[in-house]
Scaffold this motif. Structure first.
Motif, short mmCIF file in Angstrom:
data_model
loop_
_atom_site.label_atom_id
_atom_site.label_comp_id
_atom_site.label_asym_id
_atom_site.label_seq_id
_atom_site.Cartn_x
_atom_site.Cartn_y
_atom_site.Cartn_z
N ALA A 90 5.87 -1.06 -6.65
CA ALA A 90 5.72 -0.50 -5.30
C ALA A 90 4.28 0.00 -5.09
O ALA A 90 3.69 -0.18 -4.02
N GLU A 91 3.74 0.60 -6.15
CA GLU A 91 2.35 1.07 -6.10
C GLU A 91 1.38 -0.11 -5.98
O GLU A 91 0.35 -0.03 -5.30
N PHE A 92 1.74 -1.17 -6.64
CA PHE A 92 0.95 -2.42 -6.54
C PHE A 92 0.89 -2.86 -5.07
O PHE A 92 -0.17 -3.22 -4.56
N GLU A 93 2.03 -2.76 -4.40
CA GLU A 93 2.04 -3.13 -2.98
C GLU A 93 1.14 -2.21 -2.14
O GLU A 93 0.46 -2.66 -1.22
N MET A 94 1.13 -0.90 -2.49
CA MET A 94 0.22 0.03 -1.79
C MET A 94 -1.23 -0.37 -1.99
O MET A 94 -2.05 -0.33 -1.06
N ARG A 95 -1.53 -0.76 -3.22
CA ARG A 95 -2.91 -1.15 -3.50
C ARG A 95 -3.26 -2.45 -2.78
O ARG A 95 -4.37 -2.62 -2.29
N GLU A 102 -7.39 5.21 -7.84
CA GLU A 102 -7.60 6.67 -7.84
C GLU A 102 -6.88 7.33 -6.65
O GLU A 102 -6.32 8.41 -6.80
N GLU A 103 -6.88 6.67 -5.50
CA GLU A 103 -6.17 7.23 -4.33
C GLU A 103 -4.67 7.31 -4.60
O GLU A 103 -4.03 8.32 -4.29
N VAL A 104 -4.12 6.26 -5.16
CA VAL A 104 -2.69 6.26 -5.48
C VAL A 104 -2.37 7.39 -6.46
O VAL A 104 -1.40 8.12 -6.32
N GLY A 328 0.76 0.61 -14.80
CA GLY A 328 -0.08 0.95 -13.66
C GLY A 328 -1.28 0.04 -13.47
O GLY A 328 -1.57 -0.40 -12.35
N THR A 329 -2.00 -0.24 -14.55
CA THR A 329 -3.26 -0.96 -14.39
C THR A 329 -3.33 -2.28 -15.15
O THR A 329 -4.33 -2.99 -15.04
#
Ligand code: DI6
Ligand code: FE
Length: 410
Positions: A90-95, A102-104, A328-329
């Motif tokens: 889901a965070e990947f989609e935000m990015r 860093e914002e996430v 995450g990365t």
């Protein structure tokens, strides 16, 4: 079976009719032997070299004909966060929609969301979630893997992670080395007080983990969004007092002189290093600290600053490559693809890429005497490939030419 060198047991085997890439330190380039053989007694290599040089006593051993295939040392993934719970798609989609890593992270996502998931998982859950990732690596010839904690961030959950890492070694034919990464991120219950958390990591958590014998090394994340060089130094002082070697996530997103800090503590490795400068590279060379490059993370967060590979070459810093497998990365479980990225993104040579997942990766784990090259005395960790040229292992993307894998002679 009449092998005199077998010292009484009947477990001598010879892999013959192979091309070897020994990766031996003193060899030229990859240490290629065209018509080579590897002889193994129990879990150790007793001979690796030209078939014509096989000791006479070995001629009666079990013989495996490799039909001209390439044998390399078993691959070593020397930097992973393999034990984690859930994923961060889901965070990947935000990015993808424009937010930076860093914002996430500042918005409460990032590492802390993986901490919540890990704390909610049982040890059995964690093991079950980790094994498929491990199996993907093993399927590509990995025989040794490093696994960090760092998503527990309290004693109970850090210990749970490291126990899970240790116990997967009992379920698969693979060597596991563990690193305690308590100084990975600030847990939410510390209310923003990084110094208080670091005091707890250095004064309570690390000594307890060491007492339990759960860590082979101590790692930290030195970064604006994580911990300062001073804070990391407090953790490293505690590690040194306990006799544990250190390594460091250094200069990944900015230059905080993390490479030099790691070198000052005689670190086994400094990892990431996109923002490392010449003083950092020089300090690493003097300390014998290995540069562990992680092109999967560089690629996945769309970093544009490359690690200073030329400076590492110029100053004689050994370079390893690893997946950094983490939710995450770098959700990456392929060392073959990692090598391709090392070459394509960082302009590393085929020799550097192969040494980076074998000999140099062993050095980054303090295992240079045990594995990472095809040499008599080392563990019989081998990968046998259906390729003609070693470059094929680096050149392909998403294709696995592994023919067979041998871990400690098995
Ligand atoms: N650097 C990284 O790339 C990972 N940890 C670290 O210290 C990221 C870990 C994560 O985002 O979950
Ligand atoms: Fe990492």
């Amino acid at each position: 079976m009449s092998a005199s060198i077998a010292s009484g047991d009947d477990r001598v085997r010879v892999w013959r009719n192979a091309k070897l890439a020994t990766l031996a330190e003193e060899a030229v380039g990859l240490g290629i032997v065209e018509r080579g053989a590897v002889a193994v007694n129990g879990e150790r290599i007793v001979f690796a070299g030209p078939e014509s040089g096989l000791p006479a006593g070995l001629t009666g051993a079990d013989i495996i004909d490799c039909e001209g295939r390439l044998i390399t040392p078993g691959l070593i993934d020397c930097h992973t966060h393999l034990v984690h719970a859930g994923n961060r798609a889901a965070e990947f989609e935000m990015r993808l929609a424009g937010a930076s890593y860093e914002e996430v992270s500042r918005a409460g996502g990032g590492i802390v969301s993986s901490v919540k998931a890990l704390r909610g998982a049982t040890e059995a859950d964690l093991i079950a979630q980790t094994l498929p990732r491990l199996d993907a690596l093993i399927a590509e010839g990995v025989t040794t893997i490093e696994i960090k904690s760092g998503y527990g961030l309290d004693l109970e959950n850090e210990a749970k992670s490291l126990r899970a890492a240790r116990s997967i070694a009992d379920q698969r034919a693979v060597t596991v080395r563990t690193s305690f990464l308590g100084a990975h991120a600030l847990p939410p219950e510390m209310d923003g007080d990084k110094d208080r958390y670091i005091a707890k990591v250095a004064g309570e958590m690390l000594p307890a983990i060491a007492q339990l014998g759960l860590a082979d090394a101590v790692d930290g994340f030195c970064e604006g969004i994580a911990f300062s060089p001073d804070q990391i130094a407090r953790v490293f002082d505690a590690a040194k007092a306990l006799g544990l070697p250190v390594k460091l996530h250094a200069d990944q997103l900015s230059n905080l002189d993390g490479a030099a800090l790691a070198a000052r503590y005689g670190a086994l490795s400094a990892d990431h290093l996109e923002y490392t400068d010449e003083a950092g590279a020089r300090a690493m060379a003097e300390a014998g600290t290995v540069a562990v490059l992680l092109p999967g993370a560089y690629y996945f967060i769309r970093e544009t600053k490359k690690p200073p590979v030329d400076l590492f070459r110029e100053h004689g810093v050994g370079m390893a490559l690893a997946t950094d497998c983490n939710p995450g990365t770098s959700p990456l479980t392929s060392l073959l693809l990692t090598m391709n990225m090392g070459a394509t993104l960082f302009q590393m040579t085929v020799e550097e890429c192969l040494a980076g997942v074998t000999r140099e990766a062993a050095r980054a784990l303090g295992l240079a005497g045990e594995t990472g090259t095809l040499q008599a005395g080392k563990l019989a960790d081998l990968a046998i490939w259906d390729v003609e040229r070693p470059a094929e292992l680096v050149y392909r993307m998403g294709f696995n030419p592994l023919h067979a894998r041998v871990w400690r002679g098995q």
